[in-house]
Scaffold this active site. Structure first.
Site, PDB file in Angstrom:
ATOM      1  CG  ASN A  99      -1.988  -1.275   1.237  1.00 28.52           C
ATOM      2  OD1 ASN A  99      -2.824  -1.191   0.468  1.00 28.52           O
ATOM      3  ND2 ASN A  99      -1.673  -2.303   1.725  1.00 28.52           N
ATOM      4  CD  GLU A 100       4.419   1.558  -2.786  1.00 31.01           C
ATOM      5  OE1 GLU A 100       4.938   2.184  -1.725  1.00 31.01           O
ATOM      6  OE2 GLU A 100       5.655   0.631  -3.266  1.00 31.01           O
ATOM      7  N   PRO A 101       2.222   5.241  -0.753  1.00 36.12           N
ATOM      8  CG  PRO A 101       4.011   6.710  -0.422  1.00 36.12           C
ATOM      9  CD  PRO A 101       3.609   5.378  -1.113  1.00 36.12           C
ATOM     10  CB  SER A 103      -2.831   3.127   0.161  1.00 36.57           C
ATOM     11  OG  SER A 103      -2.180   2.796  -1.039  1.00 36.57           O
ATOM     12  CB  THR A 106       8.308   0.169  -3.554  1.00 31.53           C
ATOM     13  OG1 THR A 106       7.939   0.727  -2.500  1.00 31.53           O
ATOM     14  CG2 THR A 106       8.340  -1.290  -3.503  1.00 31.53           C
TER      15      THR A 106
END
Ligand code: F6R
Length: 658
Positions: free
Chosen positions: A165-167, A169, A184
């Site tokens: 869950n990347e920034p 999300s 990532t």
């Protein structure tokens, strides 16, 4: 836990919005979490119930899995009543590939315990795109049908991601296909042998999926996680740092080691906490005093000797004043401590020993010095200036490269060198032309169809290793180290041909022990990175530490007076309060060091594993050495062009367990 890190002290942890337990080492933290999992599994089994576990991959949980395997084998805890759901998988991804999380989970855990295969759930990276959405819905439903996650373990990425869950999300997000962030992808690049080979997407449980787990452990080890842990635990709840949503979960514990806790206020600057002036008892040990004074000097932008009692009082440090007497005494103490770290004669040898009186005189005789380097270039990148000085000052300097570093060489370089050898043999009419051509042809054929991440043939690994070996020799000789003092250990733990290495074994330690026993140096330098992108530096350090422990136990005479210094790799620098020796460089010496680093041509423009910093190694190294000089200068110490700094192992061990 044998140290009290203020866990549970409400005053010290007042800014921590996720309850956080700090363990001295990753191993201790991992054992604690593994025990919680095993207890749950046993309790559920006793009640004939299923335990539902949410699992993570990556470097963080490996020791937890090792411990669970041990508990299963030695204590007989069965996993027959366990259902697992993994957080994520790259997309697309063949489960057999080296980097697949399916393969990871089987190799690290499932193949060694008695969990029924049908109870294992890992997102499927092989689905056609049109089936993914439906599959994700099913995955969510399966978790709910199983009764929901009893325990979820989480690592944290540098972006603050949990799962993938990347920034950005949402707090309510569910299992879905997402794009990985650039950071990532960079972090995964070494596992995939290059940025361009990392899948750009992944299937991940959502934050909403994670938040309905009954119990959550957020885990992080090592200083590389320090900043993001502090943001997640003490910062605002924001979708920019997915892990910060865990602050709103009623039963999450953040479990970290001391290194990952470094940026929490209770360690970084506890004197800034509310009540610190009068109510909070802060014990200032010698290192903490230096840390506080350096912090204060930087905060008020005044050199140490000009700090006033008012500065201490206005910045939460009146308890330090109370402990130590008056401001000037503290200033002098810290100033002298930092001043005494500076030496242009790192192993002694100064003619007539006419050193300034405040310095403990070192021997004037030439010393035997061993400089260990994990990869073939860390020595010159990190302490090239000191090597140059040591040689010029007449010491017997040996460099010792611990691993070949062959995986960090581009294929095209291997091709170029194979071509060179063939041409060389032809030019001088030497024997062996046929063999050389055969090797070159095979090499070119293999590389034509080589898949990303595919392990090189042995011949290619050898060629790549030779490229790095000869570069290392050339660089060390540029620093003046004689050819016969340049050693290559090729430690076996590294020789897998892949990024994933074997664990350190007794054979590795024995090679290091034997080498040291032959030289019996007066000084040893080693890379003191407690973390690095693939962990190789840490393993290399462990090999040295274990060998040194043998000498210590044996009471080896030479080791009693041997100084061991740790330098830092290309990723970070020692904090001022930890530095025991600071070796200044003149502008000319800095340039000489640059020339030595240039000899590592295969690591230039750009290196295969650049990490998160796109500058070249010489640039990073110069910037770092200049910054240290600037820090010393701003603190009111002598102004130098650049400084390399070192920590004395025996001193460091008074504060941390390594
Ligand atoms: C892995 C996962 C990721 C990792 C995180 C930290 O299943 O979901 O969130 O936990 O990227 O990775 P490591 O542990 O390798 O530092």
């Amino acid at each position: 836990m044998d140290k009290d890190f203020g866990n549970g002290d409400a005053d010290l942890t007042q800014l921590e919005k996720i309850p956080t337990r700090v363990f001295e080492t990753a191993l201790e933290g991992s054992k604690y979490v593994a025990r919680e999992i095993a207890n749950l599994v046993k309790e559920k089994a006793a009640k004939n119930q299923i335990a539902v576990l949410g699992l993570a991959t990556g470097s963080t949980p490996t020791k937890i899995y090792d411990e669970l395997i041990r508990i299963h084998k030695e204590e007989g805890v069965s996993f027959k009543n366990v259902i697992t759901f993994n957080l994520d998988e790259y997309y697309p991804m063949d489960p057999k590939r080296l980097q697949s999380y399916h393969r990871y989970m089987h190799e690290h855990l499932f193949d060694h315990i008695d969990i029924p295969k049908e109870n294992i759930n890992i997102p499927d990276g092989t689905l056609p795109p049109e089936k993914v959405e439906e599959y994700c819905k099913e995955y969510e439903k399966k978790i709910i049908d199983a009764g929901g996650l009893d325990i979820q373990i989480l690592g944290i990425g540098r972006t603050g991601h949990i799962g993938f869950n990347e920034p950005g999300s949402s707090k309510h997000s569910k299992t879905r296909l997402i794009y990985l962030s650039k950071t990532t992808i960079i972090d995964a690049a070494s596992d995939f042998f290059g940025y361009e080979y990392v899948p750009k997407m992944a299937i991940t449980m959502g934050i909403g999926t994670i938040l309905i787990a009954k119990r959550i452990f957020l885990l992080a080890w090592s200083e590389s996680k320090g900043r993001i842990v502090a943001k997640a635990v003490e910062g605002p709840v924001t979708s920019e740092v997915a892990a910060s949503f865990l602050q709103e979960h009623p039963n999450t514990t953040c479990v970290i080691d001391r290194a990952a806790a470094d940026h929490l206020t209770r360690f970084k600057c506890p004197w800034t906490l509310k009540g610190a002036t009068h109510e909070i008892e802060i014990h200032f040990d010698p290192q903490m005093i230096v840390k506080a004074v350096v912090w204060l000097s930087q905060k008020v932008q005044r050199p140490i000797l000009r700090l006033r009692a008012e500065d201490y009082e206005a910045n939460g440090l009146s308890s330090l004043l109370r402990q130590e007497g008056d401001a000037f005494q503290i200033n002098i103490k810290v100033f002298s401590r930092l001043r005494d770290t500076i030496t242009g004669w790192p192993a002694g040898g100064k003619p007539q020993n006419v050193d300034v009186p405040y310095k403990k005189a070192k021997s004037t005789k030439p010393q035997k010095v061993v400089v260990f380097s994990p990869h073939p270039d860390d020595d010159v990148i990190c302490m090239g200036g000191t090597m140059i000085k040591l040689v010029k000052q007449g010491h017997e300097v040996h460099t010792c490269y611990q691993v070949s570093g062959n995986i960090a060489v581009f294929d095209h370089d291997a091709q170029r060198f194979a071509d060179f050898v063939t041409e060389y043999i032809k030019a001088f009419g030497l024997p062996g032309l046929e063999k050389a051509q055969e090797i070159e042809t095979k090499l070119n054929e293999f590389l034509k169809t080589k898949q990303p991440g595919e392990v090189d043939t042995e011949a290619i690994q050898t060629i790549k290793g030779l490229i790095r070996k000869t570069e290392a020799r050339s660089a060390a000789m540029t620093c003046g180290v004689p050819r016969e003092n340049i050693h290559f250990l090729d430690l076996p733990f590294y020789q897998t041909g892949t990024v994933k290495k074997k664990p350190l074994g007794p054979e590795d330690v024995e090679i290091v022990r034997k080498f040291l026993d032959e030289i019996r140096p007066n000084q040893i330098y080693a890379a003191g990175d407690l973390t690095d992108p693939h962990g190789t530096h840490r393993v290399c350090l462990d090999a040295i530490l274990r060998a040194l422990d043998i000498f210590e136990k044996e009471g080896a005479e030479w080791y009693k007076n041997c100084e061991v210094f740790l330098y830092r790799g290309a990723w970070q620098e020692w904090e001022p309060e930890k530095i025991n020796m600071a070796v200044p460089m003149s502008p000319d010496e800095l340039y000489e060091k640059r020339l030595a680093i240039f000899k590592h041509q295969s690591q230039k423009d750009p290196p295969l594993f650049p990490g998160d910093d796109s500058r070249e190694f010489w640039q990073r190294s110069e910037a770092r050495n200049k910054l240290t000089a600037k820090i010393y200068d701003d603190l009111g110490l002598t102004e130098y062009e650049a400084i390399e700094c070192f920590v004395n192992l025996r001193e460091l061990r008074k504060y941390i367990k390594i």
